[in-house]
Design an enzyme around this catalytic site. Structure first.
Site, PDB file in Angstrom:
ATOM      1  N   VAL A 124     -36.896  81.738 -14.706  1.00  0.00           N
ATOM      2  CA  VAL A 124     -37.941  80.319 -14.534  1.00  0.00           C
ATOM      3  C   VAL A 124     -37.243  79.800 -13.471  1.00  0.00           C
ATOM      4  O   VAL A 124     -38.129  78.653 -13.051  1.00  0.00           O
ATOM      5  CB  VAL A 124     -37.764  79.802 -15.692  1.00  0.00           C
ATOM      6  CG1 VAL A 124     -38.284  80.629 -17.063  1.00  0.00           C
ATOM      7  CG2 VAL A 124     -36.054  79.701 -16.467  1.00  0.00           C
ATOM      8  N   ALA A 125     -36.052  79.778 -12.807  1.00  0.00           N
ATOM      9  CA  ALA A 125     -35.497  79.033 -12.082  1.00  0.00           C
ATOM     10  C   ALA A 125     -34.511  79.779 -10.981  1.00  0.00           C
ATOM     11  O   ALA A 125     -33.762  80.487 -11.718  1.00  0.00           O
ATOM     12  CB  ALA A 125     -35.013  77.726 -12.329  1.00  0.00           C
ATOM     13  N   GLN A 131     -29.361  82.320 -10.951  1.00  0.00           N
ATOM     14  CA  GLN A 131     -30.764  82.284 -11.584  1.00  0.00           C
ATOM     15  C   GLN A 131     -30.856  81.868 -13.013  1.00  0.00           C
ATOM     16  O   GLN A 131     -29.925  82.341 -13.684  1.00  0.00           O
ATOM     17  CB  GLN A 131     -31.849  83.072 -11.009  1.00  0.00           C
ATOM     18  CG  GLN A 131     -31.477  84.453 -11.348  1.00  0.00           C
ATOM     19  CD  GLN A 131     -32.462  85.587 -10.670  1.00  0.00           C
ATOM     20  OE1 GLN A 131     -32.890  85.452  -9.568  1.00  0.00           O
ATOM     21  NE2 GLN A 131     -33.141  86.575 -11.304  1.00  0.00           N
ATOM     22  N   VAL A 132     -32.174  81.507 -13.610  1.00  0.00           N
ATOM     23  CA  VAL A 132     -31.919  81.193 -14.946  1.00  0.00           C
ATOM     24  C   VAL A 132     -33.096  81.876 -15.576  1.00  0.00           C
ATOM     25  O   VAL A 132     -34.323  82.092 -15.201  1.00  0.00           O
ATOM     26  CB  VAL A 132     -32.155  79.672 -15.231  1.00  0.00           C
ATOM     27  CG1 VAL A 132     -32.266  79.418 -16.826  1.00  0.00           C
ATOM     28  CG2 VAL A 132     -30.992  79.164 -14.760  1.00  0.00           C
ATOM     29  N   LYS A 146     -27.961  81.873 -17.737  1.00  0.00           N
ATOM     30  CA  LYS A 146     -27.881  81.716 -16.189  1.00  0.00           C
ATOM     31  C   LYS A 146     -27.096  82.876 -16.163  1.00  0.00           C
ATOM     32  O   LYS A 146     -25.874  83.249 -16.425  1.00  0.00           O
ATOM     33  CB  LYS A 146     -27.025  80.428 -16.361  1.00  0.00           C
ATOM     34  CG  LYS A 146     -26.610  80.181 -14.485  1.00  0.00           C
ATOM     35  CD  LYS A 146     -26.209  78.749 -14.529  1.00  0.00           C
ATOM     36  CE  LYS A 146     -26.337  78.198 -13.077  1.00  0.00           C
ATOM     37  NZ  LYS A 146     -25.583  77.048 -12.736  1.00  0.00           N
ATOM     38  N   ASP A 281     -23.732  67.327  -8.341  1.00  0.00           N
ATOM     39  CA  ASP A 281     -24.668  67.919  -8.008  1.00  0.00           C
ATOM     40  C   ASP A 281     -26.150  67.434  -8.527  1.00  0.00           C
ATOM     41  O   ASP A 281     -26.916  68.340  -8.768  1.00  0.00           O
ATOM     42  CB  ASP A 281     -24.477  69.610  -8.177  1.00  0.00           C
ATOM     43  CG  ASP A 281     -25.309  70.163  -7.008  1.00  0.00           C
ATOM     44  OD1 ASP A 281     -25.792  69.660  -6.108  1.00  0.00           O
ATOM     45  OD2 ASP A 281     -25.636  71.486  -7.444  1.00  0.00           O
TER      46      ASP A 281
END
Length: 514
Positions: A124-125, A131-132, A146, A281
């Site tokens: 999804v990201a 990445q997730v 993750k 971040d």
């Protein structure tokens, strides 16, 4: 290997035509015809912003992070580049689903189907380091998984080595190099990158941040599911929200955007000054907004901490800065050792005033932070201000927050939003409340320490290597020896006197024959 990596950087720069950003300068325009002839072979059909984003993706995670920071600075870069670099925040090209499944099997020793009730192999990201994926645990809880990118540590190691080489060149070739302390800055960046490559550490960061804001009505932090966490895989609560960059969607949901911008500033200062532990971040790809208007923090790989002395110094500087007490700002720099002790306070104060006055009483949309930072840098160079590596992440985060605030509400007055918080925090730290809190905090330690104090002092003196302490010990020993000698002499004299007084009485007691 460093030379191969450097060669790749040069090749990617030329392949995507990034020399355009240098040749556009007046000094170098005469080189453009030569470069066009020499590099006739490369197709440059895409716009410059797309080529820049593609080049950063091709060069790897460190360069992607650089692009992420730039994407929030629409006051420093053109809009077309900012829009394109925003895609780096959570839309970096993902790795293949089979690689993700293999990573899960390697971490848990069994396939994803045995670990999760459901696992979506399509991410999804996708970001620069990991990445997730969405999943559902066996007990029915919705989760976000993750997964680290394969071989990412190897790539980062080479990039950091090149950064060290570049920092050494800056120190040796540029007159301001040593003052800027570039190698220390790279070391600080490297430390945070190493933290980001250990997802167990990231999970611990997320757990700490959640605990800090457990009862907050400003910030939500997902729960960490520790039983499923690994150094290369992290599992946490799945959060529902709208990306903070989708301002129109948030406005359609009835979210008060100006209030959201103000609360973002409050969250930042709360993390920095109350906790000394902050999300370093905070680009828009890491932030969602819940349906009730609260921030949702994601991605805890890069967190940073501040000591109590750092917090107090920064608070005094910020407070003096917001109140336009430039003399206090100058004195704080000198007292902390950031500026040389021989610095003239009045000259330093006047220089700071000249930089800061033009930006006060203006909303973010009317402030050129690029020009402000340039003038601030020139002033620091003039007065020999030493760059503090431990605050590099704070400076980066502040730029992210300012860029996010500009995106949400260009009319936001950053100074007036922050001033009440800092005033309240300083009163709590330095006023009677702070004194009572300090006593309550330190009392148990004092109660333990005080009975041990004589023994600890004796031990310190016994093991001290300091020349002055050693000399004092020798002097004490010599004095003790002299005093013992005198005491012996006095004792002998007293004994003789006493014996002289007793002799007549002793003669009466002794027999005559004796």
């Amino acid at each position: 290997m460093k030379l191969l990596r450097l060669a790749k950087i040069i090749y990617v720069t030329l392949r995507f035509g990034l020399e355009e950003f240098i040749l556009g300068h007046e000094r170098f325009r005469w080189l453009r015809p030569l470069v066009m002839v020499a590099l006739f072979w490369r197709p440059l059909d895409e716009p410059r912003a797309v080529r820049l984003r593609q080049a950063l993706e091709a060069l790897g995670p460190i360069f992607v992070k650089f692009g992420q920071v730039l994407s929030t600075r629409r006051d420093l870069i053109p809009a077309d580049i900012a829009d394109e670099l925003a895609r780096l925040q959570d839309r970096v090209p993902p790795f293949a689903p089979e690689i993700a499944l293999a990573a899960i099997e390697k971490a848990y020793g069994k396939p994803a189907g045995e670990v999760f009730a459901e696992f979506d192999p399509v991410p999804v990201a996708s970001a620069s380091v990991a990445q997730v994926h969405f999943a559902r645990l066996k007990d029915g809880r919705e989760a976000a998984v993750k997964i680290l990118r394969p071989a990412i540590a190897h790539v980062i190691a080479h990039d950091v080595a090149l950064l060290y080489a570049g920092a050494s060149l800056v120190e040796s070739l540029w007159e301001d190099g040593k003052r800027l302390r570039p190698r220390e800055v790279v070391a600080e960046f490297e430390k945070h990158l190493e933290d980001e490559l250990d997802l167990m550490r990231e999970a611990a960061n997320g757990s700490q941040l959640r605990r800090n804001f457990q009862d907050s009505d400003l910030l939500l932090v997902p729960e960490i599911y520790w039983d499923w966490c690994h150094t290369s895989v992290m599992v946490m609560e799945r959060m529902a929200g709208t990306p903070i960059s989708q301002v129109d969607a948030l406005r359609a949901q009835g979210i008060d955007i100006p209030k959201l911008a103000r609360e973002g500033v409050t969250i930042f200062f709360t993390q920095v000054f109350r906790d000394g532990f902050f999300h370093a971040d905070m680009h828009p790809g890491n932030i969602l907004v819940s349906p009730d208007g609260r921030y949702i923090a994601l991605d805890f790989g890069i967190m940073s901490t501040l000591t109590d002395s750092d917090k107090n110094y920064l608070a005094q500087n910020f407070l003096a800065f917001f109140k336009r007490d430039y003399k206090r700002v100058a004195l704080a720099h000198i007292e902390s050792g950031w500026a040389p002790p021989q610095t003239r306070v009045d000259e330093f104060e006047a220089a700071i005033r000249a930089v800061c006055e033009p930006i006060f009483d203006r909303p973010l949309k009317e402030i050129s932070f690029g020009r402000f930072l340039l003038r601030l840098f020139q002033t620091s160079r003039r007065f020999g201000v030493v760059i503090q590596p431990q605050l590099v992440m704070l400076q980066k985060t502040f730029l992210n927050i300012e860029g996010l605030g500009r995106q949400l509400d260009p009319d936001l007055d950053l100074w007036q939003t922050a001033l009440p918080f800092l005033d309240r925090w300083m009163n709590e730290q330095l006023g009677w409340r702070g004194l009572i809190r300090t006593i309550k905090t330190e009392a148990p330690q004092w109660g333990t320490l005080l009975p041990q104090l004589p023994r600890l002092v004796h031990r310190a003196l016994s093991h001290a290597g300091d020349s002055e302490v050693q000399q004092l010990r020798e002097e004490l020993r010599a004095r003790d020896a002299r005093e013992r000698r005198w005491m012996m002499v006095i004792a002998v004299l007293l004994a003789l006197v006493l014996l002289g007084q007793l002799l007549p009485w002793l003669s009466l007691l002794l027999p005559e024959s004796y």
